[in-house]
Design an enzyme around this catalytic site. Sequence first.
Site, short mmCIF file in Angstrom:
data_model
loop_
_atom_site.label_atom_id
_atom_site.label_comp_id
_atom_site.label_asym_id
_atom_site.label_seq_id
_atom_site.Cartn_x
_atom_site.Cartn_y
_atom_site.Cartn_z
N LYS A 33 0.92 -1.18 0.05
CA LYS A 33 0.06 0.01 0.11
C LYS A 33 0.84 1.22 -0.05
O LYS A 33 1.68 1.46 0.96
CB LYS A 33 -0.69 -0.03 1.20
N ASP A 60 -3.42 4.14 -1.97
CA ASP A 60 -4.53 4.64 -1.13
C ASP A 60 -4.32 6.42 -0.70
O ASP A 60 -3.82 6.72 0.12
CB ASP A 60 -4.11 3.86 0.30
N LYS A 62 -6.93 8.14 -0.89
CA LYS A 62 -8.21 8.66 -0.21
C LYS A 62 -8.76 9.93 -0.83
O LYS A 62 -8.91 10.91 -0.12
CB LYS A 62 -8.20 8.72 1.12
N ASP A 65 -13.14 14.88 -3.21
CA ASP A 65 -13.24 16.28 -3.94
C ASP A 65 -14.55 16.15 -4.70
O ASP A 65 -15.17 15.14 -4.53
CB ASP A 65 -12.06 16.46 -4.65
N THR A 117 -10.35 4.15 10.71
CA THR A 117 -10.20 3.31 11.87
C THR A 117 -9.63 4.05 13.09
O THR A 117 -9.39 3.40 14.10
CB THR A 117 -9.38 2.12 11.40
N ARG A 204 2.41 -0.44 10.83
CA ARG A 204 3.55 -0.47 11.63
C ARG A 204 3.86 -1.75 12.37
O ARG A 204 4.87 -2.18 12.62
CB ARG A 204 3.21 0.63 12.69
O1 C5P Z 1 0.41 1.38 10.93
P1 C5P Z 1 -0.92 1.04 10.86
O2 C5P Z 1 -1.27 -0.56 10.76
O3 C5P Z 1 -2.04 1.95 11.79
O4 C5P Z 1 -1.54 1.54 9.18
C1 C5P Z 1 -2.73 1.45 8.68
C2 C5P Z 1 -2.69 2.23 7.30
O5 C5P Z 1 -3.95 1.97 6.96
C3 C5P Z 1 -2.42 3.73 7.36
O6 C5P Z 1 -1.73 3.78 5.98
C4 C5P Z 1 -3.68 4.22 7.16
O7 C5P Z 1 -3.32 5.62 6.47
C5 C5P Z 1 -4.51 3.31 6.66
N1 C5P Z 1 -5.92 3.34 6.92
C6 C5P Z 1 -6.64 3.57 7.93
N2 C5P Z 1 -7.81 3.46 8.37
C7 C5P Z 1 -8.67 3.68 7.26
C8 C5P Z 1 -8.08 3.93 5.99
C9 C5P Z 1 -6.84 3.70 5.72
O8 C5P Z 1 -5.72 3.18 9.10
N3 C5P Z 1 -9.92 3.78 7.35
#
Ligand code: C5P
Length: 224
Positions: A33, A60, A62, A65, A117, A204
């Site tokens: 991603k 991603d 997002k 607009d 999330t 992460r």
């Molecule tokens: O590091 P972590 O596991 O929290 O990464 C989650 C990834 O998913 C990040 O890149 C974040 O921008 C993305 N994301 C998210 N929640 C959403 C959509 C995308 O955490 N609803």
Amino acid sequence: MTDPKIIVAIDSSNQEQALNIIDQLDSELCMIKIGSVNFNSLGNLCINKAFEKGFKIFLDLKLHDIPNTVKESILGLKHYPISMLTIHTSGGLDMMRAAVEGVEGTNIKIFGVTALTSLSDSDSERIFRRDIRSQVNSLLDLAEEGGIDGVVCSPQELELLSKRKSLLSITPGIRLKNLQDDQKRVMTPKEAVELGADYIVVGRPITSSENISKSLNEIYLSIQ
Ligand code: C5P
């Protein structure tokens, strides 16, 4: 061949660090991603490198607009070797339809973000004046009507999606243990997959771990 279920988020703006993470991943076990952190500073560099290494790519950005701007943005992105890209479902029906028109003639799938999330129920009450479930449910209605391929939601809303056969699911907020970070609606990879997640996004827990390839392998084995 079916896509790997795990999507690893490369949220680094540092070229060396991002490429180093990609080098330690395995295209048989995961997709990659690329989000705004990486794309806004490095452009399509990591997309091309990951593609050369055989990875499928989820872009991603997002997009959120007016319909014409989203469609024009997608026309500028569709030539990249990507499999999926994201817009916000709260951009509305016309915007989702414009996004679908934008990818015409390609195999790129459009996923719509429902509620981030990182939002808790009380955040949702303050922003949308209703709880997360009601907010996500109404955005799922819109997503179906707008004809997009799937949505991004937390694993906790997967149950709401099970009745909507036309929509695929991508679930971030995946944690092996509670890290007490910015993600609030979290679950383990196994729980999310058992609840029907088509794809899980893990950032992460893999990219900040001491042994990236071992962490990816462990998560891969935990969902087999
Ligand atoms: O590091 P972590 O596991 O929290 O990464 C989650 C990834 O998913 C990040 O890149 C974040 O921008 C993305 N994301 C998210 N929640 C959403 C959509 C995308 O955490 N609803």
